[in-house]
Design a protein around this motif. Structure first.
Motif, PDB file in Angstrom:
ATOM      1  N   LEU A 107       7.556   5.795  -4.580  1.00 47.68           N
ATOM      2  CA  LEU A 107       6.562   5.466  -5.597  1.00 47.68           C
ATOM      3  C   LEU A 107       5.373   4.751  -4.977  1.00 47.68           C
ATOM      4  CD1 LEU A 107       9.007   4.053  -8.295  1.00 47.68           C
ATOM      5  CD2 LEU A 107       7.843   6.273  -8.388  1.00 47.68           C
ATOM      6  N   ASP A 108       4.166   5.097  -5.470  1.00 47.98           N
ATOM      7  CA  ASP A 108       2.977   4.329  -5.135  1.00 47.98           C
ATOM      8  C   ASP A 108       3.094   2.917  -5.702  1.00 47.98           C
ATOM      9  OD1 ASP A 108       1.218   5.797  -3.580  1.00 47.98           O
ATOM     10  OD2 ASP A 108       0.314   6.832  -5.276  1.00 47.98           O
ATOM     11  N   PRO A 109       2.293   1.968  -5.207  1.00 50.83           N
ATOM     12  CA  PRO A 109       2.221   0.658  -5.863  1.00 50.83           C
ATOM     13  C   PRO A 109       1.770   0.809  -7.311  1.00 50.83           C
ATOM     14  CG  PRO A 109       1.206   0.581  -3.687  1.00 50.83           C
ATOM     15  CD  PRO A 109       1.490   2.009  -3.966  1.00 50.83           C
ATOM     16  N   ASP A 110       2.230  -0.099  -8.165  1.00 54.66           N
ATOM     17  CA  ASP A 110       1.894  -0.102  -9.593  1.00 54.66           C
ATOM     18  C   ASP A 110       2.301   1.191 -10.282  1.00 54.66           C
ATOM     19  OD1 ASP A 110       0.690  -2.673  -9.437  1.00 54.66           O
ATOM     20  OD2 ASP A 110      -1.120  -1.762  -8.632  1.00 54.66           O
ATOM     21  N   THR A 111       3.402   1.762  -9.839  1.00 57.71           N
ATOM     22  CA  THR A 111       3.897   3.018 -10.394  1.00 57.71           C
ATOM     23  C   THR A 111       5.404   2.900 -10.578  1.00 57.71           C
ATOM     24  OG1 THR A 111       2.192   4.174  -9.124  1.00 57.71           O
ATOM     25  CG2 THR A 111       3.923   5.535 -10.091  1.00 57.71           C
TER      26      THR A 111
ATOM     27  N   GLY B 297       0.810  -1.205   0.000  1.00 57.41           N
ATOM     28  CA  GLY B 297       0.000   0.000   0.000  1.00 57.41           C
ATOM     29  C   GLY B 297       0.843   1.255   0.000  1.00 57.41           C
ATOM     30  N   SER B 298       0.177   2.404  -0.003  1.00 60.89           N
ATOM     31  CA  SER B 298       0.847   3.696  -0.066  1.00 60.89           C
ATOM     32  C   SER B 298       1.032   4.244   1.340  1.00 60.89           C
ATOM     33  CB  SER B 298       0.016   4.669  -0.917  1.00 60.89           C
ATOM     34  OG  SER B 298       0.622   5.932  -0.931  1.00 60.89           O
TER      35      SER B 298
ATOM     36  N   SER C 108       2.107  12.441 -11.224  1.00 55.57           N
ATOM     37  CA  SER C 108       1.388  11.270 -11.733  1.00 55.57           C
ATOM     38  C   SER C 108       1.901  10.938 -13.126  1.00 55.57           C
ATOM     39  CB  SER C 108      -0.124  11.531 -11.736  1.00 55.57           C
ATOM     40  OG  SER C 108      -0.438  12.685 -12.484  1.00 55.57           O
TER      41      SER C 108
ATOM     42  N   PHE D  40      -0.158   3.691 -12.458  1.00 54.13           N
ATOM     43  CA  PHE D  40      -1.487   4.068 -11.968  1.00 54.13           C
ATOM     44  C   PHE D  40      -1.456   5.008 -10.772  1.00 54.13           C
ATOM     45  CE2 PHE D  40      -1.972  -0.101 -13.993  1.00 54.13           C
ATOM     46  CZ  PHE D  40      -2.946   0.210 -14.932  1.00 54.13           C
ATOM     47  N   GLY D  41      -0.312   5.172 -10.115  1.00 52.12           N
ATOM     48  CA  GLY D  41      -0.245   5.997  -8.913  1.00 52.12           C
ATOM     49  C   GLY D  41       0.593   7.245  -9.104  1.00 52.12           C
ATOM     50  N   SER D  42       1.176   7.704  -8.006  1.00 53.49           N
ATOM     51  CA  SER D  42       1.962   8.930  -8.005  1.00 53.49           C
ATOM     52  C   SER D  42       3.372   8.670  -7.503  1.00 53.49           C
ATOM     53  CB  SER D  42       1.305   9.994  -7.103  1.00 53.49           C
ATOM     54  OG  SER D  42       0.025  10.336  -7.581  1.00 53.49           O
TER      55      SER D  42
END
Length: 255
Positions: free
Chosen positions: A169-173, A144-145, A224, A188-190
């Protein structure tokens, strides 16, 4: 595309196999796995040739300290740096991405840290692979973030050395670093960027390990997908305007 997976930081063979199958399904020319799980293996004269043959080198997610303690100072690590200097893509998934940096953020989970947002013992540095020397990547084992946690660690990092630019990094980023020192965010994140370039003062050197710190002048950016940050000019930028018209493009999608 000739992909070389480097699973030295990883202890899960299933994860390596899943990546190998994914690249195979993507129809790359070849997928190889670097067989290094110890320092004696890392000194093999055959392994640098595997690195030299690859067009893309991927560090598999895992403990970055495991990666550096096994590969640090070996011919394999030297071959990876040479490959990157020749224009080969070197990437890291998850926590392994931290090993790409020269200044690698490491954590000491053995300490009972006080609940203070910034203090000197929050992080410790370790030498990384050295692909990039100004960027310090904060990777968290938790899912998670957790940008509040990342912010305190990155601010502490730039307080130690304002030369550094911290990133989380956020997950999936992800982030791609190009030859012109521009970071581009995708996924997908920031991305959180903490830039210490204009730090005017920090009292880190004046306090005990558990005393709260002050940092003046650090810059914060949240970016983003498509946004960029240049490490040389210390500037963030929006994505360029698309040449595809916003309306009416549906007529061209059947080509």
């Amino acid at each position: 595309a000739r992909i070389l997976l480097v699973p030295t930081a990883c202890t899960d063979p299933a994860q390596v196999e899943e990546l190998r199958q994914w690249f195979t399904a993507a129809e790359v020319d070849s997928v190889a796995v670097l067989p290094v799980q110890g320092r004696s293996e890392a000194r093999s004269e055959e392994l640098p040739a595997m690195v030299d043959n690859a067009t893309g080198i991927l560090l598999v997610d895992g403990n970055p300290l495991r990666f550096t303690s096994i590969l640090g100072g070996t011919p394999v690590a030297q071959a990876i740096r040479r490959a990157n200097a020749r224009g080969r893509v070197v990437a890291g998934i998850g926590r392994a991405g931290a090993a790409l940096c020269q200044h690698m953020i490491a954590f000491d989970y053995r300490k009972q840290l006080p609940d203070v947002f910034l203090h000197r013992s929050l992080i410790q540095f370790a030498p990384g692979l050295g692909i990039v020397n100004r960027l310090a990547l904060d990777c968290d084992e938790e899912t998670g973030s957790h940008f509040r946690t990342h912010l305190s660690r990155l601010l502490t990092a730039v307080a130690y050395n304002p030369f550094l630019i911290g990133m989380a990094l956020d997950p999936d980023t992800g982030a791609a670093l190009y030859a012109n020192s521009t970071l581009e965010i995708f996924g997908f994140g920031s991305a959180m960027i903490v830039d210490g370039w204009q730090v005017s003062y920090t009292d880190l050197h004046e306090h005990a390990d558990d005393a709260p710190l002050s940092v003046l002048g650090a810059a914060l950016h949240l970016l983003s997908a498509g946004y960029t940050f240049n490490l040389d000019t210390h500037t963030a930028a929006r994505p360029p305007e698309s040449e595809i018209p916003k309306e009416g493009y549906e007529a061209y999608t059947s080509f």
